[in-house]
Enzyme design. Structure first.
Site, PDB file in Angstrom:
ATOM      1  N   SER A 150      20.881  46.167  -9.142  1.00 13.92           N
ATOM      2  CA  SER A 150      21.055  46.449  -7.724  1.00 13.92           C
ATOM      3  C   SER A 150      21.916  45.344  -7.128  1.00 13.92           C
ATOM      4  O   SER A 150      21.528  44.179  -7.162  1.00 13.92           O
ATOM      5  CB  SER A 150      19.705  46.523  -7.010  1.00 13.92           C
ATOM      6  N   ARG A 151      23.089  45.712  -6.624  1.00 12.72           N
ATOM      7  CA  ARG A 151      24.027  44.697  -6.132  1.00 12.72           C
ATOM      8  C   ARG A 151      23.781  44.323  -4.677  1.00 12.72           C
ATOM      9  O   ARG A 151      24.429  43.421  -4.166  1.00 12.72           O
ATOM     10  CB  ARG A 151      25.460  45.210  -6.299  1.00 12.72           C
ATOM     11  N   VAL A 152      22.881  45.037  -4.010  1.00 18.43           N
ATOM     12  CA  VAL A 152      22.638  44.780  -2.590  1.00 18.43           C
ATOM     13  C   VAL A 152      21.167  44.510  -2.309  1.00 18.43           C
ATOM     14  O   VAL A 152      20.813  43.600  -1.571  1.00 18.43           O
ATOM     15  CB  VAL A 152      23.113  45.973  -1.728  1.00 18.43           C
ATOM     16  N   ASP A 202      26.387  50.988  -5.235  1.00 17.28           N
ATOM     17  CA  ASP A 202      26.015  49.571  -5.130  1.00 17.28           C
ATOM     18  C   ASP A 202      25.029  49.156  -6.210  1.00 17.28           C
ATOM     19  O   ASP A 202      24.268  48.205  -6.026  1.00 17.28           O
ATOM     20  CB  ASP A 202      25.399  49.290  -3.756  1.00 17.28           C
TER      21      ASP A 202
END
Length: 519
Positions: free
Chosen positions: A371-373, A346
């Site tokens: 950071s995709r989350v 992620d």
């Protein structure tokens, strides 16, 4: 007086009667036992004939209490991955089915222990008396069992917590060339979980024994070993142990997650894991593909990392956060294994050798890290003070490269570069010194408020020290707001700015008296 001979006869008669009664009561039970023989042995694997009913990944037993996992299940023979030293095995030896898959002991008894992937202790603290075992290979949780990532996992590193935040239940890849500080980031994150109600599992795969011993010594010295389980497959261990190590460590972590605990697991590193699997696959004559890796190399990592998640409240709300580490070669993040893991995880934290050589530690390349989350889980106090920080740092990095050519700079550009230099100086952090949330918020408020721009660049470490003292003296209710979802109001912001201004007065050059009149 009794005759000794008669007494002896009586004793024998009693013994014979007892044996007779036992024989009459005994009913022999026949148990089928499937046995094969070793056809050939190589380093780390064995070809076994017989065992027609053996299942895929079933555990089989060799002489000398050596075990192996059935990997290739062909019509005539099976290929077995050995989980120990094969030097005493030879062709013709018996092999027996166990009827079970590989499992590992789990439970509270493992906290503070150093074990191998088979669950055997390596720390000379005695046998681990665990009452429960879990298979090392378990299916990942279905989507309906998962909850959104909503709580941050604080690493203690300002560059990560402010710019590349990680949430509990996320999978964040750490990648970079050799000797750029990848493991140091993971160890700092483990150290920062003290008093955070987060358990940790550190899985060392193919590392030198001296390097693992150093990590364990640091964890013990900092008091982090008491909430950490260390799973070790050393560099000189058979490739089979290196292959099963991350799966065994994940099962240990899942036990705590399913009990409602928050867990952090570090895989250090999956490069060695991929190479061990490639070695086993080539020895077992599986067809090689790109870079000689087998076709299912993506699957062995995806099924591992998919087990990291945040469970719903109905399942006690535990979480498993994964920090896999991968090694790149010559800064090539588009190589086969790195791109595989980038697509599985992620987000990634990329460490630059250039920054490392310049002494900018941790050497996180903010432009290539994402950071995709975690941004969703980042605390509101961070978003209020660090929202534009990544953009300002990226702008500085681009302008700095032009300034090296001796270009004449206007006043606005010079201010951007000066501010960027302070950002970079503030994001540097010594190893094993994680910063608390209040310390980070005060430092970021002082940075974004322009207080550090008026200080000489060489005074930034002293300024950090002074600002950390300010953070320690803040009111408890204000510190509590930092760690909640409440936003910082204007009064909080002004209070922090005023206290930071007073703390930095002694470091201010006489040419800049305007700092004293800052709000």
């Amino acid at each position: 007086m009794n005759n000794p001979l008669d007494t002896l006869h009586a004793i024998f008669n009693q013994a014979y009667e007892g044996i007779g009664r036992t024989l009459q009561a005994f009913t022999p039970q026949l148990r089928p036992r499937e046995v094969g023989t070793i056809a050939s042995v190589s380093i780390g694997i064995a070809q076994v004939s017989g065992l027609p009913n053996v299942g895929f990944e079933e555990l089989v037993k060799f002489p000398g209490d050596l075990y192996g996992i059935a990997f290739n299940v062909d019509a005539d023979e099976i290929g077995v991955v050995l989980l120990g030293d094969c030097s005493l095995l030879q062709a013709g030896d018996e092999v027996e089915r166990t009827g079970r898959v590989m499992d590992v002991p789990v439970g509270e008894e493992l906290l503070g222990r150093v074990i191998d992937p088979l669950g055997q202790p390596l720390d000379e603290k005695g046998v681990i008396d665990s009452k429960q075992h879990l298979p090392i290979e378990r299916p990942a949780r279905p989507i309906l069992d998962r909850a959104p990532v909503s709580v941050p996992l604080q690493s203690g590193l300002i560059v990560i917590d402010a710019l590349i935040p990680i949430g509990r239940g996320q999978r964040e890849l750490i990648l970079g060339d050799r000797q750029t500080g990848k493991s140091a980031i993971a160890i700092d994150t483990i150290l920062n979980q003290r008093d955070q109600n987060v358990l940790c599992v550190y899985c060392a795969i193919g590392q030198r024994a001296s390097a693992v011993a150093k990590v364990v010594a640091n964890l013990r010295q900092k008091g982090a070993l008491e909430y950490t389980v260390v799973v070790v497959a050393e560099g000189n261990d058979p490739p089979g142990l290196a292959y099963i190590a991350p799966y065994a460590a994940t099962s240990i972590a899942e036990y705590f997650m399913e009990a409602g605990r928050d867990v952090l697991i570090v895989f250090d590193d999956l490069t060695h894991h991929a190479r061990a699997y490639r070695e086993l696959s080539l020895l077992l004559r599986r067809p090689p593909g790109r870079e000689a890796f087998p076709g299912d190399i993506f699957y062995i990592h995806s099924r591992l990392l998919e087990r990291a998640t945040h469970l719903t409240e109905e399942l006690h709300g535990g979480s498993l956060t994964a920090l896999p580490i991968i090694e790149t070669e010559a800064q090539d993040i588009s190589a086969y294994i790195p791109t595989n893991l980038i697509s599985i995880t992620d987000g990634q934290i990329y460490l630059s050798p250039r920054l490392f050589e310049l002494g900018i530690l941790p050497a996180v390349d903010v432009g290539k890290s994402v950071s995709r989350v975690g941004g969703v889980a980042q605390r509101a106090s961070y978003r209020a003070v660090a929202g534009d920080l990544k953009l300002a740092y990226a702008q500085f990095s681009e302008l700095e490269s032009f300034a090296k050519f001796g270009t004449r700079l206007d006043e606005r550009t010079r201010k951007i570069i000066d501010h960027g230099q302070r950002i970079r100086a503030l994001l540097q952090q010594p190893e094993f010194e994680p910063a608390s949330v209040p310390e980070q918020i005060v430092l970021l408020v002082a940075l974004t408020g322009g207080l550090l721009d008026r200080l000489p660049l060489g005074s930034i470490p002293e300024a950090e020290h002074a600002l950390k003292k300010v953070a320690a003296d803040l009111a408890p209710d204000l510190k509590k707001r930092f760690t909640s979802n409440d936003k910082l109001n204007d009064d909080d912001h002004k209070l922090i700015l005023r206290l930071a201004t007073e703390a930095l007065e002694t470091l201010l050059p006489k040419t800049h008296p305007e700092l004293k009149s800052h709000p």
